[in-house]
Write an enzyme that holds these catalytic residues in place. Structure first.
Site, mmCIF file in Angstrom:
data_model
loop_
_atom_site.group_PDB
_atom_site.id
_atom_site.type_symbol
_atom_site.label_atom_id
_atom_site.label_comp_id
_atom_site.label_asym_id
_atom_site.label_seq_id
_atom_site.Cartn_x
_atom_site.Cartn_y
_atom_site.Cartn_z
ATOM 1 C CD GLU A 119 20.023 55.313 61.065
ATOM 2 O OE1 GLU A 119 19.461 55.827 62.046
ATOM 3 O OE2 GLU A 119 20.622 55.978 60.217
ATOM 4 C CG ASP A 143 23.337 58.351 59.374
ATOM 5 O OD1 ASP A 143 22.848 57.980 60.448
ATOM 6 O OD2 ASP A 143 23.046 59.427 58.819
#
Length: 468
Positions: free
Chosen positions: A157, A115
């Site tokens: 990401e 993330d």
């Protein structure tokens, strides 16, 4: 592990940019300035300049620095104030990240979706006005992971500009294994809204470069809003008008918080077109849970929660998701997207359901290794509403056509292959095959929002496939 016996490999979220403010590390850090955990977070005795800029959630988040009443200092949080950032430049924090990865790898996961990677590797502090990316951290993460399990991966990401993509992959392919292609994603939705494929083609060309050991993740929707921040203001407004015209549809002044099915008005033709594109654009398709059913959203829920409702398995209470009388997030009930109508159990019994269509398209995608392994070329179709892409790999080729317009389009095109190779196009989804005319070009009619998957040459392609 049990999942591997069933042919399933699991990757999990790796969220190491921040912790909760209730985490024991932060609780000790705020109480004791001499604690080893104090330097695991970012502190400032005074409110830093620029604390009202750089928010990830504009319109909801007011600042990136908050004063802690216990520590009597300001702490940095790129996201909400209850998510204090970790000092990822601290070697002790980096070592802890590796321990976390090792723990889950030992339990049997095959890798991680990492993330907010740019924030993880960016420098942080009260005097940092422009963060500097510490790319060496990415190689450290990959080295550790593949030392533990050689065939595990990290899917990053990282919503970054194409000019920095190779910094995340690594010129030698020694950093991130995979990255979500946000550039293609945003321009894909512009193409769906405008029937103009030219910006999409440019985005594909800008992100074409990648190492042989790296791969793009191609997606439509994820668990966040549809971020349109990389589009021009005019393009962004065009997408808003088409897919999120109401203020309740929009989020953070940059995106749309709806799921795909309601964005496309539940139009089966457009849903199939979108997923056909996801499965045939350069990279690996990443499917959001529930989209294989055409699940909807609940706009009464705040911010991103509206599209994070429980999976709709059946007509049982709570959609068969939980037996709890008070689920954390309620299942969508009633209306066209309620679990009473949209659920996996019902769609498994319907041969023409979205679920069964998705299963068939996935099966066909697995039979076309050229997409994942081959090089691609844009095929000139003579119509900006029709995207043509050809993949070549080991003496085999496949070609895909997609019509972004709502009306039928007839196109004439060359496959770009010389000799007899491109004379025949075998449709892999229907019996609508094509033979080139005397001029060596194919003439094809695509229905509104239509798509054709072709194998170039014939179905004896396996006999022609070379060893390398």
């Amino acid at each position: 592990m049990a999942q591997r016996k069933r042919g399933i490999r699991v990757i999990i979220d790796l969220v190491v940019n921040h912790t909760s403010n209730e985490h024991p590390w932060f609780q000790e850090a705020r109480r004791d300035p001499k604690s080893k955990y104090r330097d695991w977070y970012i502190w400032s005795k005074k409110r830093p300049k620029g604390s009202d800029t750089g928010m990830v959630f504009p319109g909801v988040q007011k600042t990136t620095w908050s004063r802690d009443p216990v520590a009597k200092e300001w702490y940095f949080h790129r996201f909400y104030d209850f998510q204090p950032d970790l000092n990822t430049s601290n070697p002790a924090v980096q070592a802890e990240i590796l321990k976390i990865m090792g723990f889950w790898i030992q339990l049997g996961v095959s890798g991680f979706r990492m993330d907010a990677v740019p924030f993880v590797i960016g420098t942080k502090g009260p005097d940092v006005s422009k963060p500097r990316e510490q790319y060496a951290m990415l190689r450290t993460l990959r080295e550790f992971l593949q030392w533990r399990v050689g065939n595990s991966i990290i899917l990053a990401e990282a919503n970054v500009l194409p000019k920095t993509d190779m910094q995340y992959f690594g010129d030698d392919g020694d950093r991130m294994h995979m990255m979500f292609n946000f550039q293609v994603n945003q321009n894909l939705f512009y193409a769906l809204a405008s029937a103009d494929t030219r910006p999409l083609v440019r985005a594909m060309q800008k992100t074409k470069e990648r190492p042989a050991s790296g791969q793009w993740g191609i997606f439509l929707r994820n668990h966040d809003e549809l971020d349109l921040g990389r589009l021009t203001e005019k393009q962004r407004q065009r997408v808003f008008e088409a897919f999120g015209p109401n203020l309740e549809d929009q989020l953070y002044h940059r995106g749309i918080r709806r799921r795909l099915a309601p964005m496309l008005g539940g139009d089966r033709r457009r849903l199939e077109l979108a997923y056909s594109l996801m499965f045939t654009l350069p990279g690996t398709p990443v499917l959001r849970y529930g989209d294989e059913l055409g699940m909807g959203d609940d706009l009464s829920l705040p911010e991103r929660t509206c599209c994070r409702t429980p999976m709709q398995w059946s007509t049982e209470p709570n959609g068969g998701f939980t037996e709890s009388g008070k689920p954390v997030v309620s299942v969508i009930s009633g209306g066209p997207y309620g679990f009473e109508h949209v659920n996996a159990a019902e769609q498994r019994r319907n041969i023409n359901s979205m679920l069964n269509w998705t299963e068939r398209i996935i099966r066909m995608r697995k039979e076309i290794p050229e997409i994942g392994w081959g090089n691609y070329e844009i095929v000139k179709t003579g119509d900006t509403a029709v995207l043509g892409v050809r993949y070549d790999w080991r003496n085999n080729s496949v070609l895909f056509l997609h019509n972004f317009a709502q009306d039928p389009r007839e196109i004439e095109f060359s496959t770009g292959l010389t000799g007899e190779v491109g004379a025949y196009l075998i449709n892999l989804l229907t019996t609508d095959h094509s033979q080139a005319g005397k001029n060596g070009k194919h003439r094809v009619c695509l229905e509104g929002y239509g798509y054709h998957w072709y194998r170039v040459g014939g179905l004896d392609y396996l006999l022609k496939r070379t060893e390398y």
